[in-house]
Motif scaffolding. Structure first.
Motif, PDB file in Angstrom:
ATOM      1  N   GLY A 172     -86.349-133.231  11.435  1.00  0.00           N
ATOM      2  CA  GLY A 172     -85.567-132.778  10.296  1.00  0.00           C
ATOM      3  C   GLY A 172     -84.405-133.701  10.012  1.00  0.00           C
ATOM      4  O   GLY A 172     -84.214-134.745  10.650  1.00  0.00           O
TER       5      GLY A 172
ATOM      6  N   ASP B 209     -87.937-126.162   6.543  1.00  0.00           N
ATOM      7  CA  ASP B 209     -88.343-127.234   5.630  1.00  0.00           C
ATOM      8  C   ASP B 209     -88.357-128.595   6.316  1.00  0.00           C
ATOM      9  O   ASP B 209     -88.105-129.622   5.677  1.00  0.00           O
ATOM     10  CB  ASP B 209     -87.399-127.277   4.429  1.00  0.00           C
ATOM     11  CG  ASP B 209     -85.945-127.445   4.849  1.00  0.00           C
ATOM     12  OD1 ASP B 209     -85.648-127.292   6.054  1.00  0.00           O
ATOM     13  OD2 ASP B 209     -85.103-127.722   3.975  1.00  0.00           O
TER      14      ASP B 209
ATOM     15  N   ARG C 250     -89.330-132.088   7.812  1.00  0.00           N
ATOM     16  CA  ARG C 250     -90.267-133.154   7.459  1.00  0.00           C
ATOM     17  C   ARG C 250     -90.028-134.324   8.396  1.00  0.00           C
ATOM     18  O   ARG C 250     -88.935-134.494   8.943  1.00  0.00           O
ATOM     19  CB  ARG C 250     -90.080-133.615   6.014  1.00  0.00           C
ATOM     20  CG  ARG C 250     -90.365-132.539   4.977  1.00  0.00           C
ATOM     21  CD  ARG C 250     -91.849-132.212   4.891  1.00  0.00           C
ATOM     22  NE  ARG C 250     -92.123-131.275   3.829  1.00  0.00           N
ATOM     23  CZ  ARG C 250     -92.075-129.961   3.952  1.00  0.00           C
ATOM     24  NH1 ARG C 250     -91.729-129.427   5.126  1.00  0.00           N
ATOM     25  NH2 ARG C 250     -92.357-129.163   2.947  1.00  0.00           N
TER      26      ARG C 250
ATOM     27  N   SER D 161     -91.510-139.355   2.969  1.00  0.00           N
ATOM     28  CA  SER D 161     -92.099-138.260   2.198  1.00  0.00           C
ATOM     29  C   SER D 161     -93.174-138.738   1.227  1.00  0.00           C
ATOM     30  O   SER D 161     -94.017-137.949   0.807  1.00  0.00           O
ATOM     31  CB  SER D 161     -91.000-137.526   1.419  1.00  0.00           C
ATOM     32  OG  SER D 161     -90.313-138.431   0.557  1.00  0.00           O
TER      33      SER D 161
ATOM     34  N   GLY E   9     -97.712-137.271   5.781  1.00  0.00           N
ATOM     35  CA  GLY E   9     -97.688-135.868   5.375  1.00  0.00           C
ATOM     36  C   GLY E   9     -98.893-135.106   5.889  1.00  0.00           C
ATOM     37  O   GLY E   9     -98.776-133.954   6.344  1.00  0.00           O
TER      38      GLY E   9
ATOM     39  N   TRP F  87     -98.518-134.491   9.621  1.00  0.00           N
ATOM     40  CA  TRP F  87     -97.528-133.448   9.904  1.00  0.00           C
ATOM     41  C   TRP F  87     -98.102-132.062   9.606  1.00  0.00           C
ATOM     42  O   TRP F  87     -97.853-131.103  10.350  1.00  0.00           O
ATOM     43  CB  TRP F  87     -96.271-133.701   9.087  1.00  0.00           C
ATOM     44  CG  TRP F  87     -95.219-132.632   9.227  1.00  0.00           C
ATOM     45  CD1 TRP F  87     -94.686-131.877   8.248  1.00  0.00           C
ATOM     46  CD2 TRP F  87     -94.570-132.222  10.440  1.00  0.00           C
ATOM     47  NE1 TRP F  87     -93.750-131.015   8.744  1.00  0.00           N
ATOM     48  CE2 TRP F  87     -93.653-131.210  10.099  1.00  0.00           C
ATOM     49  CE3 TRP F  87     -94.678-132.608  11.772  1.00  0.00           C
ATOM     50  CZ2 TRP F  87     -92.855-130.573  11.039  1.00  0.00           C
ATOM     51  CZ3 TRP F  87     -93.879-131.977  12.716  1.00  0.00           C
ATOM     52  CH2 TRP F  87     -92.990-130.978  12.351  1.00  0.00           C
ATOM     53  N   ARG F  88     -98.909-131.921   8.555  1.00  0.00           N
ATOM     54  CA  ARG F  88     -99.528-130.627   8.257  1.00  0.00           C
ATOM     55  C   ARG F  88    -100.515-130.222   9.353  1.00  0.00           C
ATOM     56  O   ARG F  88    -100.579-129.050   9.752  1.00  0.00           O
ATOM     57  CB  ARG F  88    -100.220-130.676   6.899  1.00  0.00           C
ATOM     58  CG  ARG F  88     -99.249-130.706   5.719  1.00  0.00           C
ATOM     59  CD  ARG F  88     -99.952-130.403   4.407  1.00  0.00           C
ATOM     60  NE  ARG F  88    -100.938-131.421   4.070  1.00  0.00           N
ATOM     61  CZ  ARG F  88    -100.673-132.512   3.375  1.00  0.00           C
ATOM     62  NH1 ARG F  88     -99.439-132.744   2.949  1.00  0.00           N
ATOM     63  NH2 ARG F  88    -101.629-133.388   3.098  1.00  0.00           N
TER      64      ARG F  88
ATOM     65  N   GLN G  41     -98.537-128.997  12.278  1.00  0.00           N
ATOM     66  CA  GLN G  41     -98.020-127.655  12.054  1.00  0.00           C
ATOM     67  C   GLN G  41     -99.097-126.599  12.284  1.00  0.00           C
ATOM     68  O   GLN G  41     -98.814-125.512  12.813  1.00  0.00           O
ATOM     69  CB  GLN G  41     -97.460-127.550  10.634  1.00  0.00           C
ATOM     70  CG  GLN G  41     -96.114-128.231  10.450  1.00  0.00           C
ATOM     71  CD  GLN G  41     -95.574-128.059   9.047  1.00  0.00           C
ATOM     72  OE1 GLN G  41     -96.278-128.263   8.069  1.00  0.00           O
ATOM     73  NE2 GLN G  41     -94.313-127.688   8.943  1.00  0.00           N
TER      74      GLN G  41
END
Length: 448
Positions: free
Chosen positions: A262, A385, A387, A391, A397, A400-401, A404
């Motif tokens: 973050g 939020d 990240r 970005s 991205g 990272w998804r 998660q």
């Protein structure tokens, strides 16, 4: 001479440099000299009086500067008071020049630093000289915990007409130790399964305390002040009040500092996972120690840190100092981390793990704690939020998804074992969980 300590920093910078520092002519003086010489030579060669008149002011300034040339070497003393402060607090960075009666002004340049807000802002500070001493004060506000180094400082004394200059004197500023800010935090629930000697937690056994338990007939050894006179008068036999004993609890705070996920913007902005974890650990330690609990801190980081069990304000100071020395690491997918060392917790101890749960090693660490029968609470410090990386990079991205999704499965696995996973939301985050743990029977810790 220098003095360092927990409350401040003071150093005489030029005490060892007076032999090599001296007043030097500036380019302004050399330009005045060259202009005066050229104007005089041109007036003599061309026999023009107007050129001589134009060069007269430069001759006057040159003569005045040479006649009032400074001879005393100023001495610089820097001071930082205090050198240790809480996050969001302010300190004073001072520069004092003595023996500057021959100078006209003092110019100080300070480099900017992230997470340090100053008044006046970083840049160039000009102070006129009145008397034999010139002092400049800069108010510095620390926006984030940790070791924050002030910007490099250079101090220069300038004589009238900017003819001579002493310096610049380069100053290497000290490191400012910033402890996590004291957040407003309170727990209404008691610590589950206390097993100490004294404290504020109600025990399940009878003993000396303040919470009423029952009324029973008088027995040999009961204190007279425990006699309940209304019941004794009604029954004709002595009866005494009984109370629950009050005990302290053993609490282990485990901070996962292996990754920082973050954006960190200081106390006035967004908080990263490590910001949330460090501030939560500081708030929990402050509250638990004020209640008389025994608290231990373990930091899992590239440079592991540990504070053994202790009580009182001194233990609180140790924990804050240790948290201010946590090394910040940048999260990276696929990065291997050091396996957390086993935790030595006694029977009935409460283990609070503060982690963003992005590292598989710490997920396994939590599962091992559960297998040994400890009362464990997992505090999720990952910002909603959060990240990582750029970005605008679709691959980052996507990675990272996927991480998660794996993280969600790991959290479900932990919860199926009966371990609570609580997002950190400040005051009241752990009340419901502690009440549920208190209602459970005391766990049996399995020997290793």
């Amino acid at each position: 001479m220098s003095q360092t300590g927990p409350l401040g920093y003071r150093r005489d910078v030029t005490a060892s440099r007076t032999a090599i520092q001296r007043w030097r002519p500036t380019p302004t003086l050399l330009q005045a000299l060259a202009t005066a010489v050229l104007a005089g030579a041109a007036a003599a060669l061309t026999r023009r009086v107007d050129l001589l008149v134009l060069g007269t002011p430069f001759v006057v300034v040159l003569a005045w500067s040479l006649a009032t040339r400074p001879t005393r070497a100023p001495r610089l003393t820097v001071e930082l008071q205090p050198a240790v402060l809480h996050e969001g607090g302010s300190t004073r960075w001072s520069m004092e020049l003595t023996d500057v009666g021959d100078a006209d002004q003092v110019v100080t340049t300070v480099e900017g630093r992230r997470f340090l807000d100053t008044d006046p802002p970083f840049g160039e500070i000009v102070t006129p000289v009145h008397g034999d001493t010139a002092r400049q004060d800069i108010t510095v506000r620390a926006l984030r915990w940790g070791a924050q180094r002030l910007g490099g400082t250079a101090v220069t004394a300038v004589s009238p007409w900017n003819a001579y200059r002493f310096g610049p004197i380069d100053v290497t500023p000290p490191t400012l130790q910033v402890t996590p800010g004291a957040l407003l935090f309170d727990l209404d629930a008691t610590t589950p399964h206390p097993q100490g000697l004294v404290g504020q937690n109600r025990s399940r056994r009878r003993g000396d305390g303040s919470e009423f338990a029952d009324i029973r007939p008088f027995q040999a050894g009961d204190r007279l002040r425990r006699i309940h006179w209304p019941v004794s008068a009604r029954t004709g036999e002595l009866h005494v009040r009984t109370t629950y004993a009050e005990e302290d609890a053993e609490v282990h705070l485990v901070l996962d500092a292996s990754a920082d996920v973050g954006t960190s913007e200081g106390v006035d902005g967004a908080a990263s996972s490590l910001d949330r974890g460090v501030r939560a650990a500081a708030a929990l330690a402050q509250h638990l120690l004020r209640r008389g609990e025994r608290v231990e801190l373990t930091v899992h980081a590239p440079d592991p840190l540990h504070v053994p069990l202790g009580v009182g304000l001194r233990q609180h100071r140790r924990i804050l100092d240790t948290l201010s020395r946590v090394h910040v690491d940048v999260a990276g997918l696929g990065r291997r981390t050091r396996r957390p060392r086993p935790l030595r917790a006694g029977p009935g101890a409460l283990v609070i793990v503060l982690t963003p749960l992005v590292d598989e090693e710490h997920t396994g660490f939590v599962l091992r704690l559960a297998a040994h029968g400890h009362s464990v609470i997992v505090v999720d410090c990952l910002p909603p939020d959060a990240r990582i990386g750029r970005s605008d990079d679709p691959l980052v991205g996507l990675a990272w998804r996927l991480r998660q999704l794996e993280r969600g499965l790991e959290i479900d696995r932990i919860r199926r074992l009966g371990l609570p996973v609580v997002p950190w939301r400040g005051p009241g985050s752990l009340d419901q969980v502690l009440r549920q743990l208190s209602a459970r029977p005391r766990p049996r810790v399995r020997a290793r």
